[in-house]
Scaffold this active site. Structure first.
Site, PDB file in Angstrom:
ATOM      1  N   ALA A 170       0.861  -1.142  -0.048  1.00  0.00           N
ATOM      2  CA  ALA A 170      -0.197  -0.219   0.175  1.00  0.00           C
ATOM      3  C   ALA A 170       0.841   1.003   0.293  1.00  0.00           C
ATOM      4  CB  ALA A 170      -1.119  -0.123   1.800  1.00  0.00           C
ATOM      5  N   ASP A 171       1.816   1.197   0.907  1.00  0.00           N
ATOM      6  CA  ASP A 171       2.844   2.583   1.036  1.00  0.00           C
ATOM      7  C   ASP A 171       3.380   2.707  -0.568  1.00  0.00           C
ATOM      8  OD1 ASP A 171       2.212   3.576   3.730  1.00  0.00           O
ATOM      9  OD2 ASP A 171       3.943   2.178   4.573  1.00  0.00           O
ATOM     10  N   LEU A 172       4.363   1.004  -0.906  1.00  0.00           N
ATOM     11  CA  LEU A 172       4.667   1.835  -2.226  1.00  0.00           C
ATOM     12  C   LEU A 172       3.916   1.964  -3.277  1.00  0.00           C
ATOM     13  CD1 LEU A 172       6.338  -1.412  -1.679  1.00  0.00           C
ATOM     14  CD2 LEU A 172       7.851   0.629  -1.653  1.00  0.00           C
TER      15      LEU A 172
END
Length: 394
Positions: A170-172
């Protein structure tokens, strides 16, 4: 450093992973990235293990998202820190932030103030669940977003055992979406002369990768669930046991399926397996029949045989195997940078190559060299000197 974004200045106010990953991508393309850190530093400096260095205090997590940046400490709650931040905003092209909704406003930098300081500024804001809506103010971390955004529901051995994706996906992905949004806004600025706000979120990143899982529900009325190591729509497509471990086979069309069937001694005309729809309906039987045949040989044997037939197949590599693989190195996916404490370090490289870049060489659209992730406040003097020089020219 030279690259496609040479001359673009990025003020990176973000921390942890999504925003830093975005800013790192922009730096890989040649942007000048100034990382503004709280006096205690980006919290990911404390995330580990593993920690490396003589004092075992350098986080490898931090090293993953902060190459090609300069570090300067600013306390945005102080008058002095805000004044210096204003000077940096005036000289920047892009500002990246991933504060909770409203935090930057309370620090004295709402969007209106930022554009008053610099009308050409492109502002990227990454939040957990969006900047508005009924739950827009919620804090967001990767695994929470994976669950709330449905990705955990699609991952794991079965719907009864939802798993998080092993990487902080999700972050990436939010960082990747942010980077392409920034590039689009910079391109638009060439026409309009003005910057704009680009917004994305961890939630948007998760919903944005649903693809055919999303349309299974929105169009087909079917709620897809976790299918383990096998594809949700194609059979055979997944991981299969052989004599000494597992291999992956992806027969995505009828021609590939017939080759696999003949290799494994399975009748491709069997009514259970005649079409993809039939094979999917009888997938457990198909997996059983394939694994009975695959048990007669090891991974090397079957991968060689499948390669000769032109059927997509592969091993399941550990991380150390990936980074020692000649193919990975040939694609420029590992880069070397000289760290001020650690010396030369190898880092996961940028995923882009440009057409005129030979195999194994730095892509010409990217920066021509890589700078190691900085120590905290390492570049204060250099940033202040650069800032004074810029201001003297305007």
């Amino acid at each position: 450093m030279q690259g496609s974004l040479n001359g673009i200045v990025v003020l990176d106010l973000s921390r942890a992973l999504a925003g830093p990953h975005c800013a790192q991508m922009l730096g890989d393309l040649g942007a000048h990235v100034i990382k503004v850190e709280h006096p205690d530093g980006d919290e990911s400096r404390g995330w580990g293990p593993p920690f490396v260095g003589p004092d075992h205090d350098i986080s490898t997590y931090f090293l993953a998202a902060n190459r090609n940046k300069q570090s300067i400490v600013l306390d945005l709650k102080s008058a002095e820190g805000r004044a210096l931040a204003e000077r940096l905003v005036r000289q920047s092209d892009v500002l990246v932030e991933n504060f909770r909704t409203g935090v930057l406003d309370r620090l004295g930098f709402p969007v209106e103030r930022l554009h008053e300081l610099n009308p050409r500024l492109v502002i990227l804001s990454i939040t957990g669940f969006g900047h508005d809506g009924p739950e827009g103010g919620r804090p967001g971390y990767d695994q929470i977003a994976q669950g709330e955004g449905g990705l955990m529901w699609l991952t794991g051995p079965s719907p009864d055992e939802p798993y998080r994706v092993g990487a902080s996906i999700a972050d990436l992905l939010a960082g990747i979406h942010g980077a392409y949004g920034v590039v689009a806004a910079l391109y638009e600025r060439e026409r309009t002369g003005r910057g704009k706000v680009v917004r994305t979120s961890l939630l948007a990143a998760m919903v944005g990768v649903h693809s055919y899982h999303g349309t299974a529900w929105t169009v087909g009325g079917v709620v897809p669930g976790a299918a383990g190591n096998h594809h949700a729509s194609i059979a055979p497509y997944g991981a299969f046991r052989c004599a000494d471990g597992m291999i992956q086979i992806a027969a995505a069309n009828e021609g590939q399926w017939r080759k696999v069937a003949e290799l494994l001694g399975i009748d491709p005309g069997d009514p259970r397996y005649a079409t993809n729809r039939d094979r999917f309906r009888h997938r457990e039987e198909l997996i059983s029949d394939m694994e009975k045949a695959l048990a007669s040989g090891g991974r090397g044997h079957w991968l060689a045989a499948l390669a000769e037939l032109g059927v997509p197949a592969g091993a399941i590599r550990s991380i150390d195997e990936v980074y020692s693989w000649d193919q990975v190195r040939s694609q420029g996916l590992i880069v070397t940078a000289d760290h001020p404490v650690l010396g030369p370090v190898e880092l996961p490289g940028p995923p882009l190559r440009f057409e005129d870049a030979p195999a194994g060489h730095t892509p010409t659209g990217a920066a021509t060299g890589y700078v190691a992730p900085p120590m905290l406040d390492q570049d204060r003097d250099a940033v202040l000197a650069w800032l004074a020089d810029r201001e003297s020219r305007t």
